[in-house]
Design a protein around this motif. Structure first.
Motif, PDB file in Angstrom:
ATOM      1  N   ILE A  31       1.336 -15.202  -3.010  1.00 41.15           N
ATOM      2  CA  ILE A  31       2.280 -15.222  -1.914  1.00 41.15           C
ATOM      3  C   ILE A  31       2.342 -16.865  -1.157  1.00 41.15           C
ATOM      4  N   ARG A  32       3.576 -17.277  -1.377  1.00 47.63           N
ATOM      5  CA  ARG A  32       3.510 -18.419  -0.607  1.00 47.63           C
ATOM      6  C   ARG A  32       4.657 -18.768   0.069  1.00 47.63           C
ATOM      7  N   ASN A  33       4.963 -17.556   0.997  1.00 48.57           N
ATOM      8  CA  ASN A  33       6.110 -17.487   2.078  1.00 48.57           C
ATOM      9  C   ASN A  33       5.203 -17.075   3.322  1.00 48.57           C
ATOM     10  N   TYR A  34       5.355 -17.909   4.477  1.00 45.20           N
ATOM     11  CA  TYR A  34       4.583 -17.618   5.663  1.00 45.20           C
ATOM     12  C   TYR A  34       4.718 -16.420   6.126  1.00 45.20           C
ATOM     13  N   GLN A  35       6.042 -15.815   6.330  1.00 46.93           N
ATOM     14  CA  GLN A  35       6.192 -14.720   6.984  1.00 46.93           C
ATOM     15  C   GLN A  35       5.486 -13.521   6.107  1.00 46.93           C
ATOM     16  N   ALA A  36       5.670 -13.460   4.764  1.00 48.45           N
ATOM     17  CA  ALA A  36       4.861 -12.541   3.739  1.00 48.45           C
ATOM     18  C   ALA A  36       3.202 -12.803   4.015  1.00 48.45           C
ATOM     19  N   ARG A  37       3.129 -14.109   4.146  1.00 48.04           N
ATOM     20  CA  ARG A  37       1.558 -14.158   4.216  1.00 48.04           C
ATOM     21  C   ARG A  37       1.188 -13.627   5.552  1.00 48.04           C
ATOM     22  N   ASN A  38       1.881 -13.799   6.754  1.00 48.49           N
ATOM     23  CA  ASN A  38       1.485 -13.117   7.907  1.00 48.49           C
ATOM     24  C   ASN A  38       1.288 -11.689   7.843  1.00 48.49           C
ATOM     25  N   PHE A  39       2.186 -11.064   7.221  1.00 47.74           N
ATOM     26  CA  PHE A  39       2.128  -9.497   6.751  1.00 47.74           C
ATOM     27  C   PHE A  39       0.676  -9.311   6.284  1.00 47.74           C
ATOM     28  N   LEU A  40       0.636  -9.887   5.171  1.00 50.51           N
ATOM     29  CA  LEU A  40      -0.641  -9.610   4.228  1.00 50.51           C
ATOM     30  C   LEU A  40      -1.983  -9.944   5.105  1.00 50.51           C
ATOM     31  N   ARG A  41      -1.871 -10.950   5.751  1.00 52.34           N
ATOM     32  CA  ARG A  41      -3.315 -11.287   6.661  1.00 52.34           C
ATOM     33  C   ARG A  41      -3.518 -10.725   7.750  1.00 52.34           C
ATOM     34  N   ASP A  42      -2.436 -10.035   8.437  1.00 51.19           N
ATOM     35  CA  ASP A  42      -2.580  -9.724   9.834  1.00 51.19           C
ATOM     36  C   ASP A  42      -2.061  -8.093  10.061  1.00 51.19           C
ATOM     37  N   LYS A  43      -1.376  -7.717   8.911  1.00 53.06           N
ATOM     38  CA  LYS A  43      -1.076  -6.198   9.253  1.00 53.06           C
ATOM     39  C   LYS A  43      -1.493  -5.291   7.971  1.00 53.06           C
ATOM     40  N   VAL A  44      -1.175  -5.969   6.783  1.00 59.14           N
ATOM     41  CA  VAL A  44      -1.583  -4.988   5.564  1.00 59.14           C
ATOM     42  C   VAL A  44      -3.077  -4.633   5.746  1.00 59.14           C
ATOM     43  N   LYS A  45      -3.514  -3.391   5.611  1.00 58.20           N
ATOM     44  CA  LYS A  45      -4.728  -2.893   5.683  1.00 58.20           C
ATOM     45  C   LYS A  45      -5.036  -1.822   4.694  1.00 58.20           C
ATOM     46  N   GLU A  46      -6.514  -1.644   4.172  1.00 53.41           N
ATOM     47  CA  GLU A  46      -6.936  -0.776   3.203  1.00 53.41           C
ATOM     48  C   GLU A  46      -6.404   0.449   3.881  1.00 53.41           C
ATOM     49  N   GLY A  47      -5.909   1.268   2.479  1.00 49.30           N
ATOM     50  CA  GLY A  47      -5.517   2.848   2.847  1.00 49.30           C
ATOM     51  C   GLY A  47      -3.609   2.582   2.941  1.00 49.30           C
ATOM     52  N   ASP A  48      -3.226   1.464   3.069  1.00 53.43           N
ATOM     53  CA  ASP A  48      -1.512   1.543   3.360  1.00 53.43           C
ATOM     54  C   ASP A  48      -1.127   1.659   2.099  1.00 53.43           C
ATOM     55  N   GLY A  49       0.070   2.431   2.275  1.00 54.04           N
ATOM     56  CA  GLY A  49       0.913   2.514   1.040  1.00 54.04           C
ATOM     57  C   GLY A  49       1.954   1.342   0.421  1.00 54.04           C
ATOM     58  N   VAL A  50       1.998   1.368  -0.670  1.00 50.03           N
ATOM     59  CA  VAL A  50       2.886   0.280  -1.119  1.00 50.03           C
ATOM     60  C   VAL A  50       3.937   0.906  -2.313  1.00 50.03           C
ATOM     61  N   LEU A  51       5.323   0.325  -1.762  1.00 46.84           N
ATOM     62  CA  LEU A  51       6.438   0.744  -2.817  1.00 46.84           C
ATOM     63  C   LEU A  51       6.526  -0.544  -3.799  1.00 46.84           C
ATOM     64  N   PHE A  52       6.299  -0.168  -5.009  1.00 47.89           N
ATOM     65  CA  PHE A  52       6.358  -1.427  -6.021  1.00 47.89           C
ATOM     66  C   PHE A  52       7.768  -1.539  -6.438  1.00 47.89           C
ATOM     67  N   TYR A  53       8.159  -2.772  -6.293  1.00 47.59           N
ATOM     68  CA  TYR A  53       9.627  -2.988  -6.408  1.00 47.59           C
ATOM     69  C   TYR A  53       9.718  -4.243  -7.588  1.00 47.59           C
ATOM     70  N   HIS A  54      10.498  -3.906  -8.501  1.00 46.28           N
ATOM     71  CA  HIS A  54      10.739  -5.152  -9.518  1.00 46.28           C
ATOM     72  C   HIS A  54      12.028  -5.935  -9.149  1.00 46.28           C
ATOM     73  N   SER A  55      11.934  -7.067  -9.145  1.00 43.82           N
ATOM     74  CA  SER A  55      12.998  -8.005  -8.770  1.00 43.82           C
ATOM     75  C   SER A  55      13.113  -8.934  -9.820  1.00 43.82           C
ATOM     76  N   ALA A  56      14.196  -9.678  -9.301  1.00 41.60           N
ATOM     77  CA  ALA A  56      14.801 -10.922 -10.482  1.00 41.60           C
ATOM     78  C   ALA A  56      14.675 -10.317 -11.864  1.00 41.60           C
ATOM     79  N   CYS A  57      15.472  -9.078 -12.051  1.00 41.94           N
ATOM     80  CA  CYS A  57      15.500  -8.497 -13.277  1.00 41.94           C
ATOM     81  C   CYS A  57      16.785  -7.996 -13.428  1.00 41.94           C
ATOM     82  N   LYS A  58      17.135  -7.379 -14.713  1.00 41.91           N
ATOM     83  CA  LYS A  58      18.609  -6.778 -14.828  1.00 41.91           C
ATOM     84  C   LYS A  58      18.945  -5.892 -13.834  1.00 41.91           C
ATOM     85  N   VAL A  59      18.042  -5.062 -13.501  1.00 45.49           N
ATOM     86  CA  VAL A  59      18.301  -4.047 -12.275  1.00 45.49           C
ATOM     87  C   VAL A  59      17.181  -3.849 -11.358  1.00 45.49           C
ATOM     88  N   PRO A  60      17.142  -4.803 -10.309  1.00 45.47           N
ATOM     89  CA  PRO A  60      16.085  -4.514  -9.164  1.00 45.47           C
ATOM     90  C   PRO A  60      15.914  -3.106  -8.892  1.00 45.47           C
TER      91      PRO A  60
END
Length: 156
Positions: A31-60
């Protein structure tokens, strides 16, 4: 519990790649975007749920779920001159970039495409719709529940 959407190009790292990892766990790094980094560093915690999204493909699309199993720690790639994620401004005592570990939880019965998401009024305020390029983004409980339902149902 807090919910997130993590975006990845399936040619780079897919939901299936995560499932194939030892114990279904993998490092979410690069991750090399500061806003995304800040979410990871400061907000994302063990036990949180993640929706996995495929991007930059034929059907995101949202294709499945994962769970955070290790909260933020310095991304080791930033210190490795051989890595495409190397950052010469980062140091061990002052890391700039962070990663988390996630575990595969489920693959949706059907992907939920971005085009469909954009057409659902209940998802109009979703960060994915408003600020689509952000690779780590919060998801509300209602958005999480609706996308889980859509991923397990017949296409609209």
């Amino acid at each position: 519990m807090t919910y997130w959407l993590f975006k990845s190009e399936p040619d780079e790292y897919s939901l299936q790649d995560l499932a194939a990892e030892s114990s279904g766990c993998g490092r979410w790094d690069g991750i090399r975007n500061y806003q995304a980094r800040n979410f990871l560093r400061d907000k994302v915690k063990e036990g949180d749920g993640v929706l996995f999204y495929h991007s930059a493909c034929k059907v995101p699309a949202v294709v499945g779920t994962a769970e955070v199993v290790r909260s933020a720690y310095p991304d080791p790639a930033q210190f490795d001159p051989e890595s495409k994620y190397f950052d010469p401004k980062a140091s061990e005592d002052k890391p700039r970039w962070y990663c988390v570990d996630i575990r595969w939880r489920s693959e949706f019965q059907r992907p939920v495409p971005l085009a469909e998401i954009k057409g659902i009024p209940q998802l109009a305020e979703m960060v994915l719709v408003k600020q689509g390029r952000l690779s780590i983004q919060p998801v509300s409980d209602d958005e999480w529940q609706l996308l889980q339902h859509l991923g397990s149902s017949t296409p609209r």
